[in-house]
Design a protein around this motif. Structure first.
Motif, short mmCIF file in Angstrom:
data_model
loop_
_atom_site.label_atom_id
_atom_site.label_comp_id
_atom_site.label_asym_id
_atom_site.label_seq_id
_atom_site.Cartn_x
_atom_site.Cartn_y
_atom_site.Cartn_z
N GLU A 1 -24.99 68.39 -50.43
CA GLU A 1 -24.91 67.98 -48.99
C GLU A 1 -23.91 67.20 -48.89
N GLY A 2 -23.43 66.38 -49.39
CA GLY A 2 -22.32 65.50 -49.28
C GLY A 2 -21.06 66.24 -49.31
N MET A 3 -20.92 67.24 -50.35
CA MET A 3 -19.73 68.07 -50.44
C MET A 3 -19.57 69.07 -49.32
N LEU A 4 -20.71 69.65 -48.82
CA LEU A 4 -20.56 70.17 -47.69
C LEU A 4 -20.18 69.80 -46.47
N LYS A 5 -20.56 68.34 -46.27
CA LYS A 5 -20.29 67.63 -45.09
C LYS A 5 -18.89 67.14 -45.16
N LYS A 6 -18.26 66.85 -46.45
CA LYS A 6 -16.78 66.57 -46.70
C LYS A 6 -15.95 67.48 -46.09
N TRP A 7 -16.29 68.70 -46.68
CA TRP A 7 -15.42 70.09 -46.48
C TRP A 7 -15.52 70.56 -44.95
N THR A 8 -16.39 70.34 -44.59
CA THR A 8 -16.70 70.76 -42.88
C THR A 8 -15.82 69.59 -42.11
N ILE A 9 -15.60 68.15 -42.56
CA ILE A 9 -14.77 67.53 -41.57
C ILE A 9 -13.38 67.85 -41.95
N ILE A 10 -13.05 68.03 -43.44
CA ILE A 10 -11.65 68.45 -43.69
C ILE A 10 -11.30 69.66 -42.86
N LEU A 11 -11.85 70.75 -43.03
CA LEU A 11 -11.72 71.99 -42.18
C LEU A 11 -11.82 71.57 -40.60
N GLY A 12 -12.65 70.90 -40.04
CA GLY A 12 -12.44 70.50 -38.77
C GLY A 12 -11.14 69.80 -38.25
N ILE A 13 -10.63 69.10 -39.27
CA ILE A 13 -9.44 68.63 -38.93
C ILE A 13 -8.20 69.49 -39.00
N VAL A 14 -8.42 70.55 -39.91
CA VAL A 14 -7.49 71.34 -40.06
C VAL A 14 -7.58 72.57 -38.83
N PHE A 15 -8.80 72.76 -38.20
CA PHE A 15 -8.93 73.52 -37.16
C PHE A 15 -8.32 72.85 -35.91
N ILE A 16 -8.33 71.47 -35.79
CA ILE A 16 -7.72 70.84 -34.75
C ILE A 16 -5.98 70.85 -34.76
N ILE A 17 -5.51 70.67 -36.01
CA ILE A 17 -4.19 70.89 -36.13
C ILE A 17 -3.66 72.27 -35.86
N LEU A 18 -4.48 73.25 -36.36
CA LEU A 18 -3.97 74.57 -36.02
C LEU A 18 -4.03 74.94 -34.79
N THR A 19 -4.99 74.31 -34.02
CA THR A 19 -5.03 74.55 -32.41
C THR A 19 -3.95 74.17 -31.76
N ILE A 20 -3.60 72.90 -32.08
CA ILE A 20 -2.38 72.25 -31.46
C ILE A 20 -0.84 73.11 -31.87
N ILE A 21 -1.04 73.49 -32.94
CA ILE A 21 0.18 74.17 -33.38
C ILE A 21 0.30 75.57 -32.95
N LEU A 22 -0.85 76.47 -32.65
CA LEU A 22 -0.83 77.66 -32.21
C LEU A 22 -0.69 77.47 -30.49
N GLY A 23 -1.20 76.38 -29.98
CA GLY A 23 -0.83 76.00 -28.44
C GLY A 23 0.64 75.95 -28.14
N ILE A 24 1.36 75.30 -29.04
CA ILE A 24 2.78 74.95 -29.03
C ILE A 24 3.53 76.24 -29.20
N LEU A 25 2.94 76.96 -30.17
CA LEU A 25 3.91 78.24 -30.45
C LEU A 25 3.77 79.33 -29.47
N TYR A 26 2.39 79.39 -28.84
CA TYR A 26 2.35 80.32 -27.64
C TYR A 26 3.01 79.75 -26.54
N MET A 27 3.32 78.57 -26.37
CA MET A 27 3.90 78.24 -24.91
C MET A 27 5.36 78.61 -25.39
N LEU A 28 5.98 78.69 -26.49
CA LEU A 28 7.16 79.16 -26.28
C LEU A 28 7.85 80.34 -26.17
#
Length: 83
Positions: free
Chosen positions: A56-83
Motif C-alpha cells: 500500500e505504501g509503494m502504491l501510494k508513493k508511485w501514485t504521488i510521483i506519477l501525479g507530479i509527472v502528470f502535472i508537469i506534462l500538462t504544463i509542458i503540453l499546454g505550452i507546446l500547443y500554445m506555440l
C-alpha cells in the motif's frame, strides 16, 4: 516540433492510464478523526514505521510521483500547443 508534441502526448496518455490503474489498486483508508480517537493509535508501532515498504505504501508513493509527472506534462503540453 510535431514529433515532440506527439511523443509527449503518448507519454502523457501512458501516465494517465498507469495513474488510473494504481488508483484502482489502492485500498480505501478508513482512518479519519474518529478512528484515531476511538482506536487510540500510536505512531510508534512497527507497521507505522515501515508503512512505506508495504504494498500500500509503494502504491501510494508511485501514485504521488506519477501525479507530479502528470502535472508537469500538462504544463509542458499546454505550452507546446500554445506555440
Amino acid at each position: 516540433m510535431d514529433i515532440l508534441k506527439g511523443l509527449i502526448t503518448v507519454i502523457y496518455v501512458i501516465n494517465c492510464v498507469v495513474i488510473i490503474i494504481l488508483t484502482l489498486m489502492q485500498s480505501k483508508d478508513d482512518e479519519g478523526a474518529s478512528s484515531s480517537v476511538v482506536g487510540g493509535s500510536s505512531s510508534s508501532s512497527f507497521y507505522e514505521k515501515n508503512k512505506g515498504r508495504t504494498k500500500e505504501g509503494m502504491l501510494k508513493k508511485w501514485t504521488i510521483i506519477l501525479g507530479i509527472v502528470f502535472i508537469i506534462l500538462t504544463i509542458i503540453l499546454g505550452i507546446l500547443y500554445m506555440l
